[in-house]
Structures are given as structure tokens and as C-alpha cells.
Design a protein around this motif. Sequence first.
Motif, PDB file in Angstrom:
ATOM      1  N   ALA A 230       0.839  -1.197   0.000  1.00 33.28           N
ATOM      2  CA  ALA A 230       0.000   0.000   0.000  1.00 33.28           C
ATOM      3  C   ALA A 230       0.875   1.249   0.000  1.00 33.28           C
ATOM      4  N   SER A 231       1.981   1.206   0.728  1.00 30.70           N
ATOM      5  CA  SER A 231       2.906   2.336   0.752  1.00 30.70           C
ATOM      6  C   SER A 231       3.525   2.558  -0.620  1.00 30.70           C
ATOM      7  N   ASP A 232       3.874   1.470  -1.316  1.00 31.53           N
ATOM      8  CA  ASP A 232       4.427   1.598  -2.669  1.00 31.53           C
ATOM      9  C   ASP A 232       3.404   2.233  -3.612  1.00 31.53           C
ATOM     10  N   ILE A 233       2.141   1.826  -3.469  1.00 28.80           N
ATOM     11  CA  ILE A 233       1.078   2.380  -4.323  1.00 28.80           C
ATOM     12  C   ILE A 233       0.895   3.868  -4.046  1.00 28.80           C
ATOM     13  N   MET A 234       0.864   4.234  -2.779  1.00 29.24           N
ATOM     14  CA  MET A 234       0.688   5.644  -2.423  1.00 29.24           C
ATOM     15  C   MET A 234       1.871   6.480  -2.889  1.00 29.24           C
ATOM     16  N   SER A 235       3.055   5.909  -2.812  1.00 29.26           N
ATOM     17  CA  SER A 235       4.243   6.620  -3.295  1.00 29.26           C
ATOM     18  C   SER A 235       4.162   6.836  -4.799  1.00 29.26           C
ATOM     19  N   GLY A 236       3.686   5.814  -5.527  1.00 32.46           N
ATOM     20  CA  GLY A 236       3.529   5.954  -6.968  1.00 32.46           C
ATOM     21  C   GLY A 236       2.515   7.028  -7.334  1.00 32.46           C
ATOM     22  N   ARG A 237       1.411   7.089  -6.606  1.00 32.19           N
ATOM     23  CA  ARG A 237       0.421   8.147  -6.843  1.00 32.19           C
ATOM     24  C   ARG A 237       0.999   9.517  -6.509  1.00 32.19           C
ATOM     25  N   HIS A 238       1.799   9.549  -5.446  1.00 33.72           N
ATOM     26  CA  HIS A 238       2.391  10.812  -5.012  1.00 33.72           C
ATOM     27  C   HIS A 238       3.322  11.390  -6.071  1.00 33.72           C
ATOM     28  N   GLU A 239       4.017  10.518  -6.806  1.00 35.32           N
ATOM     29  CA  GLU A 239       4.911  10.974  -7.875  1.00 35.32           C
ATOM     30  C   GLU A 239       4.173  11.815  -8.910  1.00 35.32           C
ATOM     31  N   ARG A 240       2.917  11.474  -9.135  1.00 34.61           N
ATOM     32  CA  ARG A 240       2.132  12.122 -10.201  1.00 34.61           C
ATOM     33  C   ARG A 240       1.181  13.187  -9.666  1.00 34.61           C
ATOM     34  N   ALA A 241       1.256  13.460  -8.376  1.00 37.48           N
ATOM     35  CA  ALA A 241       0.350  14.458  -7.802  1.00 37.48           C
ATOM     36  C   ALA A 241       0.679  15.852  -8.323  1.00 37.48           C
ATOM     37  N   GLU A 242      -0.350  16.667  -8.546  1.00 41.64           N
ATOM     38  CA  GLU A 242      -0.130  18.015  -9.073  1.00 41.64           C
ATOM     39  C   GLU A 242       0.567  18.926  -8.049  1.00 41.64           C
ATOM     40  N   ALA A 243       0.267  18.727  -6.784  1.00 40.99           N
ATOM     41  CA  ALA A 243       0.886  19.540  -5.729  1.00 40.99           C
ATOM     42  C   ALA A 243       1.448  18.608  -4.658  1.00 40.99           C
TER      43      ALA A 243
END
Length: 248
Positions: A230-243
Motif C-alpha cells: 500500500a505504501s508503494d502504491i501511495m508513493s507511486g500516486r504521489h509521484e504524479r500528484a499536481e501539488a
Amino acid sequence: MYRNEGDSLGEPPPAATAGATGLGPLLVSLQLTDSAFPSGFYTLSHSLEGFAQSGAVDAATVPRLLHDLLLHGVGPADATALALAHRATAAGDPAAVVRIDEHLFAAKLGREMRQAATRTGRQLLDLGQEVFDHPEISDYFGRVVRREAPGTQAVAAGVIYAATGVPARQAVASDLFAFCVSFAGAALRLRLTDHRSAQTLLRGAAPVIEEAVEAALRRELDDVGATVFASDIMSGRHERAEARLFAS
């Protein structure tokens, strides 16, 4: 101030030195875990910002997330690599340290986490060679600069702790506590806790840190790796976050 003839100004009496009191390793640990030490940890949320952006964590569940990261993420991965790097450095085997470093780097699945680990690791070695002035630290920093090793933060810490005489158990515990302090700081900035509750969060993590330390000291290189997907998934989403407030 009274001084005997022949005493040099600015030099503490021998009994006041860390070596004479046996406090040297403890003082190294305190310095490296201080939130003011510019290792770059303060720029990281350790995937917490990704959880917060997804609405997957709140003030009530922050402690549970921290405990899971300690036992299934940073404990079996970074803390274990630190213990192994400490052992290899103490044995005078830098080639083994490089192998541990490469293994830990490969075990980090996301680009963001790999970059965070190597950026903070390089900063730690660069500053460590200046502050502590031990050849093992300078030698390993040189390997990282020449791209002979990735220079992950945990391995860099293991090298520094071993070079400065900090026992392995204390070194692993210190680094895990530094992780918790960084995580709590991120929770504060993300408004998932307040200053008083952050201290309760750190105290509540103490027995979990102890469990993670003992497990890390028993593992071997093949065991290095996290299972917090779950942490890996959240980190991957965080990479693409606008802010983004944090680098990870």
C-alpha cells in the motif's frame, strides 16, 4: 577562569572529553537523530502524504500506519540493511557494503523512494565525512561519488555508525527513531497530528522500534525487502500528484 600553567586555551580538560566518559557513541547517535541534522529527512513523508492525499489515513490511524511501516517496511528493508552494512564496515569489508547497498536500492520498487534514499544517503555521507572525520566514511562517499555504489540512506548510516564506534543495536534503534521523528514531523505539517499528540505517537512507537530492531539484527542479506505494498502504491500516486509538500 582558573587554569594551570601550560594548559592551552580552548581545550577541555581530559576528563571532559567524550572518550574519557564513554559517551562518544551515545553523542553520535543523538547528533544523527536530531531533527536539526541536515540529512534531508525533513523533506520526506515516507509515503504519508500519499496516504493523506488519498484520504486513506487520519489522526486516529496514523499510529497504526507508522507501526506497519516499522514492522513490514523500513524494519525488514532499511534497518536490516543498516545492520548488515554496520557489520561489514566493522569487519573492514567495503565490497560487502556495496552489495548490501545495491540490494537495498533494488528492493525499493518506486522511483520516488529510490531517489529519496540515495539523495539523503549521499547528503549523510558528505556531511558525515566532514563532521566525524573517519576514513571509512570518506572512502564510501568516494565510491558513491564515482557511482560504484548507490549510497542509500540506511547503508550510509550503517557505515557512519560503525566508523564512529556506535554498537549495532544502538545504531539500528537510533535510525528507526530518526525515521519516526521524520514521520511525526510530516504528520504535523500535514495536520494529521499536533505537537502534543506527536510526542505520544513517538512514545507509542517505542516497543515497535524494539521489536523491529531485534528482527533486523537477526536477518541476512537475502531477507532485505519490504512488504508494505500500500505504501508503494501511495508513493507511486504521489509521484504524479499536481501539488506536493514532500519529496516522497
